[in-house]
Design a protein around this motif. Sequence first.
Motif, PDB file in Angstrom:
ATOM      1  N   TYR A  22       3.041   3.939  -2.399  1.00 46.30           N
ATOM      2  CA  TYR A  22       2.969   4.464  -3.628  1.00 46.30           C
ATOM      3  C   TYR A  22       4.351   5.338  -3.708  1.00 46.30           C
ATOM      4  N   HIS A  23       4.356   6.142  -4.885  1.00 46.02           N
ATOM      5  CA  HIS A  23       5.242   7.172  -4.752  1.00 46.02           C
ATOM      6  C   HIS A  23       4.804   8.452  -5.557  1.00 46.02           C
ATOM      7  N   VAL A  25       1.109  10.961  -8.435  1.00 49.70           N
ATOM      8  CA  VAL A  25       1.355  10.094  -7.825  1.00 49.70           C
ATOM      9  C   VAL A  25       1.509   8.783  -8.755  1.00 49.70           C
ATOM     10  N   TYR A  26       2.335   7.920  -8.536  1.00 47.19           N
ATOM     11  CA  TYR A  26       2.521   6.534  -9.530  1.00 47.19           C
ATOM     12  C   TYR A  26       2.234   5.414  -8.479  1.00 47.19           C
ATOM     13  N   ARG A  27       1.693   4.440  -9.163  1.00 52.86           N
ATOM     14  CA  ARG A  27       1.660   2.968  -8.764  1.00 52.86           C
ATOM     15  C   ARG A  27       3.238   2.751  -8.078  1.00 52.86           C
ATOM     16  N   TRP A  28       2.964   1.694  -7.353  1.00 53.24           N
ATOM     17  CA  TRP A  28       4.540   0.945  -6.856  1.00 53.24           C
ATOM     18  C   TRP A  28       5.197   0.731  -8.149  1.00 53.24           C
ATOM     19  N   SER A  75       4.988   1.637 -11.469  1.00 56.31           N
ATOM     20  CA  SER A  75       5.119   2.534 -12.294  1.00 56.31           C
ATOM     21  C   SER A  75       6.397   3.548 -12.417  1.00 56.31           C
ATOM     22  N   ASP A  94       0.611  -1.342   0.011  1.00 49.16           N
ATOM     23  CA  ASP A  94      -0.024   0.032   0.044  1.00 49.16           C
ATOM     24  C   ASP A  94       0.685   1.292  -0.051  1.00 49.16           C
ATOM     25  N   THR A 147       1.479   7.323   0.786  1.00 53.77           N
ATOM     26  CA  THR A 147       0.204   6.891   0.673  1.00 53.77           C
ATOM     27  C   THR A 147      -0.622   7.679  -0.178  1.00 53.77           C
ATOM     28  N   VAL A 148      -1.654   6.978  -0.799  1.00 57.45           N
ATOM     29  CA  VAL A 148      -2.423   7.708  -1.642  1.00 57.45           C
ATOM     30  C   VAL A 148      -3.156   8.914  -1.096  1.00 57.45           C
ATOM     31  N   ARG A 156       1.474  -7.322  -7.721  1.00 56.15           N
ATOM     32  CA  ARG A 156       2.350  -7.234  -6.982  1.00 56.15           C
ATOM     33  C   ARG A 156       3.033  -8.326  -6.393  1.00 56.15           C
TER      34      ARG A 156
END
Length: 254
Positions: free
Chosen positions: A125-126, A145-148, A150, A123, A166-167, A239
């Motif tokens: 992100y970056h 914001v990028y998914r883990w 991406s 959970d 986190t989101v 993941r």
Amino acid sequence: MATTLRSARRNYRLSALIARRAVREARKVRGKGSTAVAGVVVAHQIAQAQTSQTAVAEMLAEQEIDSIADALLNLSSFTTDLPSIDRMIQAVDTDFEFDRMVESIVQDAARAAESVAVAVRPDIYHVRYVNPPCCARCAILAGRVYRWSSGFQRHPGCDCSLVPTTVASSYAQSPDQLVADGLVRGLSKADMKALADGADLNRVVNIRSRKAGLLDAGQALTRGGRPTPAGIYRVASDREQALALLQQYGYILP
């Protein structure tokens, strides 16, 4: 715009210092051949990977985000093999190209390790963090914001980094605020006038930099016959599969 994380600034400065030191030390041994250069590069890549792993934990802690990694990084897996380094050395002609090559692959190790350090935390992100002053191409992507899994586009010499979060986190940068604070390079007087008149920053930048050199991060999907973290993210369906592949290819410890 949220306050810049002290740990993010510290990580950026330390990573840049390691890369510059790698260039300086590689210059000294260049005349001794590829093996000597590779020894310098590998040592600094391991230092970058360790720095990235520590930095992810520190940045999350500063945001008071409680996240325990599912695995630890295998630091040596982020190094470049001798044949690949030898090919890179043979492909450069000038001292400037040599320096850029060394700096690039040492910095790539830091980014790859940081992406894996994020991937092993559920959970998390970056956010794209620009180090102002920055170019207009990067400014319009600040705070995204990028998914883990991406990566993001970068141009040669781009020094944008990733901030794990986190989101729900409010940590972000505002492209418009960066412009207002005078921290964006490369905008013409006409561009600034258009923005003052209410033009959209994304359109102002994109219309003149449609082919300005942004490339997918982690362009190398394999290296030395082994998939890079970017290559693994490209093929993993979720993941869990990504973590399994990262372990299979030695990027994280069992």
